[in-house]
Design a protein around this motif. Structure first.
Motif: not given
Length: 302
Positions: A36-63
């Protein structure tokens, strides 16, 4: 962008977390996190917002998730077309079937298909309609047994249409009636399928259309358990007539419903525009053969 990292990201979203996704893709949690980190680096934007044990998609993640589903499904279609072009003699059929009605409707099709096409590997999964829609949309299965009406994302072939009936305790005053309306049952607690089933939504929607909000006493995915709750006097439940007739219980009575729209329409659905392999088209033709529909397979590609 690699398909491998894209698949991992899609599974993290679908499974609701890194550890669950790791089990699905048969990798360690550390490997999933790195992908996931590799993919975020390729995209250049965070894809997941990590909140505690949960991960919520960012706008870029939804796309990326939305586009990723289509890319992965198209990749599978490409492989299927090329395999058939090479004259592959052994195929794979991926089926998703619901717990409700499959034993009566699809077991005979399954048996005849296996007898006629012994070289085809059948991969079967069982879920409620809501999850089956997601899995089918992602291209992870060729067909799903879904209830109509459904999303415009899918094409479908009808399999069976059955009216829903009400199941009441045998000593209930209304159990002796020849037919009922939902409004007659508005004061009774409802025992319904859980949210993963289209029948959950159908019963609630028809009740609201009839002008009342039912009291739900229990939700379950187990038909026998629901019938036992009815027998114990907990409330009323609703089943397709075919299934209710197969599950006769001495303490339960089956009553016809007069409401328009209380109908169970089972279909065999596939992604609109998806390529259908020879194994898939043979299955669709077999469904028609067993259930009396036209048995000519659809043209390749949908």
């Amino acid at each position: 962008m690699e398909f491998r990292t894209l698949r991992v990201f899609v599974e993290v979203v679908r499974q609701g977390g890194f550890s669950q996704a790791a089990r699905t893709v048969f990798a360690t949690q550390s490997t999933v996190s790195k992908a996931v980190k590799q993919l975020e680096e390729e995209v250049g934007l965070p894809l997941l917002d990590r909140i505690g044990h949960r991960s919520v998609m960012t706008a870029a993640g939804e796309i990326v998730y939305r586009r990723g589903l289509k890319l992965l499904a198209d990749r599978d279609d490409l492989s299927a077309e090329l395999d058939e072009l090479r004259g592959l003699k052994r195929g794979v059929l991926r089926l998703g079937l619901p717990p409700v009605g499959s034993s009566a409707l699809f077991a005979p099709v399954f048996a005849r298909y296996r007898q006629r096409y012994p070289g085809i590997e059948i991969r079967l999964m069982e879920h409620g309609s809501t999850k089956l829609e997601d899995i089918l949309r992602a291209g992870e299965i060729d067909f799903a047994g879904l209830l109509a009406p459904m999303s415009a994302d899918f094409d479908w072939q009808g399999v069976r249409s059955e009216p829903l009936v009400a199941l009441l305790p045998q000593d209930h005053p209304m159990a002796a009636r020849p037919a009922l309306r939902l409004t007659d049952l508005s004061e009774m607690p409802f025992i319904i399928f859980d949210e993963g089933f289209t029948l959950h939504r159908l019963v609630l929607e028809r009740s609201r259309e009839a002008g009342f909000e039912p009291t739900v006493a229990a939700e379950s995915s187990q038909i026998d358990f629901m019938i036992e709750l009815v027998a114990a006097g907990i409330g009323v439940t609703f089943l397709p007539r075919m299934i209710a007739t197969q599950r006769q219980h001495g303490q339960v009575r089956q009553v016809t419903l007069k409401d328009v729209g209380m109908v169970w329409n089972m279909t065999m659905a596939w992604r609109r525009g998806a390529y259908l392999s020879g194994a898939a088209r043979a299955w669709l033709a077999m469904v028609g053969e067993v259930h009396g529909r036209p048995d000519a397979p659809p043209p390749a590609g949908g």
